[in-house]
Design a protein around this motif. Sequence first.
Motif, PDB file in Angstrom:
ATOM      1  N   VAL A   1       0.684  -1.172   0.008  1.00 38.48           N
ATOM      2  CA  VAL A   1       0.040  -0.072   0.078  1.00 38.48           C
ATOM      3  C   VAL A   1       0.880   1.186  -0.132  1.00 38.48           C
ATOM      4  CG1 VAL A   1      -2.003  -1.074   1.055  1.00 38.48           C
ATOM      5  CG2 VAL A   1      -0.211  -0.157   2.521  1.00 38.48           C
ATOM      6  N   TYR A   2       2.037   1.321  -0.313  1.00 38.13           N
ATOM      7  CA  TYR A   2       2.817   2.281  -0.304  1.00 38.13           C
ATOM      8  C   TYR A   2       2.608   3.249  -1.261  1.00 38.13           C
ATOM      9  CZ  TYR A   2       6.713   0.146   2.792  1.00 38.13           C
ATOM     10  OH  TYR A   2       7.321  -0.537   3.699  1.00 38.13           O
ATOM     11  N   GLN A   3       2.232   3.132  -2.207  1.00 39.18           N
ATOM     12  CA  GLN A   3       1.449   3.906  -3.467  1.00 39.18           C
ATOM     13  C   GLN A   3       0.732   4.860  -2.727  1.00 39.18           C
ATOM     14  OE1 GLN A   3      -0.003   1.962  -6.876  1.00 39.18           O
ATOM     15  NE2 GLN A   3      -1.081   3.885  -7.313  1.00 39.18           N
ATOM     16  N   TYR A   4      -0.082   4.654  -1.593  1.00 37.40           N
ATOM     17  CA  TYR A   4      -1.115   5.451  -1.106  1.00 37.40           C
ATOM     18  C   TYR A   4      -0.742   6.106   0.157  1.00 37.40           C
ATOM     19  CZ  TYR A   4      -3.427   2.793  -4.804  1.00 37.40           C
ATOM     20  OH  TYR A   4      -3.625   2.109  -5.725  1.00 37.40           O
ATOM     21  N   ASP A   5       0.520   5.572   0.662  1.00 38.44           N
ATOM     22  CA  ASP A   5       0.950   6.251   1.893  1.00 38.44           C
ATOM     23  C   ASP A   5       1.908   7.425   2.002  1.00 38.44           C
ATOM     24  OD1 ASP A   5       2.119   6.137   4.096  1.00 38.44           O
ATOM     25  OD2 ASP A   5       2.234   4.247   4.937  1.00 38.44           O
ATOM     26  N   GLN A   6       1.292   8.349   2.144  1.00 39.53           N
ATOM     27  CA  GLN A   6       2.104   9.699   2.022  1.00 39.53           C
ATOM     28  C   GLN A   6       3.416   9.716   2.704  1.00 39.53           C
ATOM     29  OE1 GLN A   6       1.661  12.150  -0.277  1.00 39.53           O
ATOM     30  NE2 GLN A   6       0.047  10.855  -1.154  1.00 39.53           N
ATOM     31  N   ILE A   7       3.219   8.993   4.060  1.00 41.38           N
ATOM     32  CA  ILE A   7       4.415   9.124   4.911  1.00 41.38           C
ATOM     33  C   ILE A   7       5.621   8.329   4.549  1.00 41.38           C
ATOM     34  CG2 ILE A   7       5.101   8.542   7.327  1.00 41.38           C
ATOM     35  CD1 ILE A   7       2.093   9.249   8.173  1.00 41.38           C
ATOM     36  N   ILE A   8       5.343   7.339   4.121  1.00 41.92           N
ATOM     37  CA  ILE A   8       6.260   6.519   3.394  1.00 41.92           C
ATOM     38  C   ILE A   8       7.015   6.943   2.395  1.00 41.92           C
ATOM     39  CG2 ILE A   8       5.131   4.574   2.321  1.00 41.92           C
ATOM     40  CD1 ILE A   8       7.415   3.381   5.141  1.00 41.92           C
ATOM     41  N   LEU A   9       6.200   7.474   1.367  1.00 44.02           N
ATOM     42  CA  LEU A   9       6.466   8.107   0.248  1.00 44.02           C
ATOM     43  C   LEU A   9       7.610   9.099   0.461  1.00 44.02           C
ATOM     44  CD1 LEU A   9       3.406   8.170  -1.863  1.00 44.02           C
ATOM     45  CD2 LEU A   9       5.394   6.667  -2.178  1.00 44.02           C
ATOM     46  N   GLU A  10       7.141   9.970   1.549  1.00 44.87           N
ATOM     47  CA  GLU A  10       8.015  11.165   1.817  1.00 44.87           C
ATOM     48  C   GLU A  10       9.425  10.627   2.403  1.00 44.87           C
ATOM     49  OE1 GLU A  10       8.336  14.575   1.705  1.00 44.87           O
ATOM     50  OE2 GLU A  10       6.146  14.655   2.239  1.00 44.87           O
ATOM     51  N   ARG A  11       9.365   9.453   2.967  1.00 38.91           N
ATOM     52  CA  ARG A  11      10.596   8.744   3.565  1.00 38.91           C
ATOM     53  C   ARG A  11      11.384   8.265   2.573  1.00 38.91           C
ATOM     54  NH1 ARG A  11      11.986   4.788   7.230  1.00 38.91           N
ATOM     55  NH2 ARG A  11      13.742   5.620   8.498  1.00 38.91           N
ATOM     56  N   ILE A  12      10.890   7.564   1.514  1.00 41.83           N
ATOM     57  CA  ILE A  12      11.329   7.109   0.366  1.00 41.83           C
ATOM     58  C   ILE A  12      11.929   8.139  -0.371  1.00 41.83           C
ATOM     59  CG2 ILE A  12      11.032   6.113  -1.969  1.00 41.83           C
ATOM     60  CD1 ILE A  12       8.842   4.234  -0.442  1.00 41.83           C
ATOM     61  N   LEU A  13      11.561   9.331  -0.546  1.00 45.80           N
ATOM     62  CA  LEU A  13      11.931  10.488  -1.373  1.00 45.80           C
ATOM     63  C   LEU A  13      13.175  11.152  -0.674  1.00 45.80           C
ATOM     64  CD1 LEU A  13      11.346  12.288  -3.748  1.00 45.80           C
ATOM     65  CD2 LEU A  13       9.784  13.855  -2.481  1.00 45.80           C
ATOM     66  N   ASP A  14      12.852  11.086   0.586  1.00 46.07           N
ATOM     67  CA  ASP A  14      14.036  11.600   1.444  1.00 46.07           C
ATOM     68  C   ASP A  14      15.254  10.633   1.136  1.00 46.07           C
ATOM     69  OD1 ASP A  14      15.043  13.167   3.617  1.00 46.07           O
ATOM     70  OD2 ASP A  14      14.964  11.353   4.798  1.00 46.07           O
ATOM     71  N   GLY A  15      15.173   9.380   1.390  1.00 45.34           N
ATOM     72  CA  GLY A  15      16.174   8.493   1.084  1.00 45.34           C
ATOM     73  C   GLY A  15      16.846   8.785  -0.371  1.00 45.34           C
ATOM     74  N   LEU A  16      16.246   9.064  -1.273  1.00 47.54           N
ATOM     75  CA  LEU A  16      16.382   9.000  -2.556  1.00 47.54           C
ATOM     76  C   LEU A  16      17.145  10.316  -2.853  1.00 47.54           C
ATOM     77  CD1 LEU A  16      13.261   7.896  -4.743  1.00 47.54           C
ATOM     78  CD2 LEU A  16      15.530   6.943  -4.711  1.00 47.54           C
ATOM     79  N   LYS A  17      16.936  11.265  -2.141  1.00 45.72           N
ATOM     80  CA  LYS A  17      17.630  12.579  -2.275  1.00 45.72           C
ATOM     81  C   LYS A  17      18.844  12.531  -1.502  1.00 45.72           C
ATOM     82  CE  LYS A  17      13.432  15.738  -2.642  1.00 45.72           C
ATOM     83  NZ  LYS A  17      12.764  16.454  -1.879  1.00 45.72           N
TER      84      LYS A  17
END
Lengths: 118, 205
Positions: free
Chosen positions: A98-114
């Motif tokens: 359900v990550y596609q719909y989970d803003q908190i985890i997406l934010e964290r993924i984005l942060d990791g990618l940065k």
Amino acid sequence: MDTISMRSNRIRLYALTGGRTRPRHHLLVETLISVPHYDPQFSAGLLPESRALYELARKTISMAELSAHLTIPLAVVRVLISDLAAQDMVFIHPTGFVYQYDQIILERILDGLKKLPV
Amino acid sequence: MGGRGVDGTPIFDELRGLFDESHGRVDAPSRSGSGPRTEAENADRPPAKIVVTGGRGVGKTTFVTSVSDTDPVTVKAATDVGRVTLHRDLLLYLLGTAEPSQAAFAGALGAVVLVDPRRVEDAFAMITYFERSDVPFIVAVNMFDGELRHELDEYREALALHPDVPLTTCDARNPESAARTLQELVSYTMNIGGSDHSPPPEVPV
Ligand SMILES: Nc1nc2c(ncn2[C@@H]2O[C@H](COP(=O)(O)OP(=O)(O)O)[C@@H](O)[C@H]2O)c(=O)[nH]1
Ligand SMILES: [Mg+2]
């Protein structure tokens, strides 16, 4: 690492899985597998392919890596891992469905990618 | 330390319940008795997955390799899986493949469709596939020779790409460029997740 003889590969793998192609679990390439309580006696009693999977999973590992390291087709790894899980000998980790719909985890993924590449 | 990830943030136990029930796919062995949680059970967050796709020779393997921690593993012909450690408790798996597969793409938070600027038509099938799926996707033109021959808008037109779908360029060999492309995808996934976006336009058959 053990490499498994690929002699009469197809027949052997067919026999191993009893012709089953549908595992009882939904195992994706990124699904992580681990051994919660390693049991050397259990390991010794396994067929070589299952034993190799069981041994590798002592350190948490993905389905993709299991398949690649042992050169066993993913479909076969799915069936064998399902069998081990049915005996409670391996733990199938949850996947991020359900990550596609989970803003908190997406934010964290984005942060990791940065922060890449590290 | 139960219920916390290695970096001290809470593990989403409710979410795990969701995986178990709504999908019936994750049959963890039942926890026996009251013993301490094992390392495996005290596991990190579920890993995330992003699909990197496009026609043959477009640079999928190159892209996955450039941004992964270690060399990707090949699970079958023309399908590579790379692993990126985003945080100590959060892995990202990159699935590079030319073949659309509902099973392989299940659970992906998005897809990057790579386009070879000399052979844009190779991407048509995959773009059509994702337009009809629930997986958010962006399109990235892999700049083989360093510069684009046409404006990005011309590629959008050639690809018949919906105006809402992000279109960008990348250099698959460059880890920073690959990472930036993945950031664009995740940002896009975040954006469309919040609003009730309309379904993709019907593609004439
Ligand atoms: N010059 C250049 N070559 C690239 C680039 N990306 C991929 N290639 C080359 O194109 C070929 C195909 O790339 P590959 O990643 O294997 O494509 P795949 O079939 O999509 O996995 C390889 O020889 C790569 O070295 C790029 O950005 N620039
Ligand atoms: Mg490739």
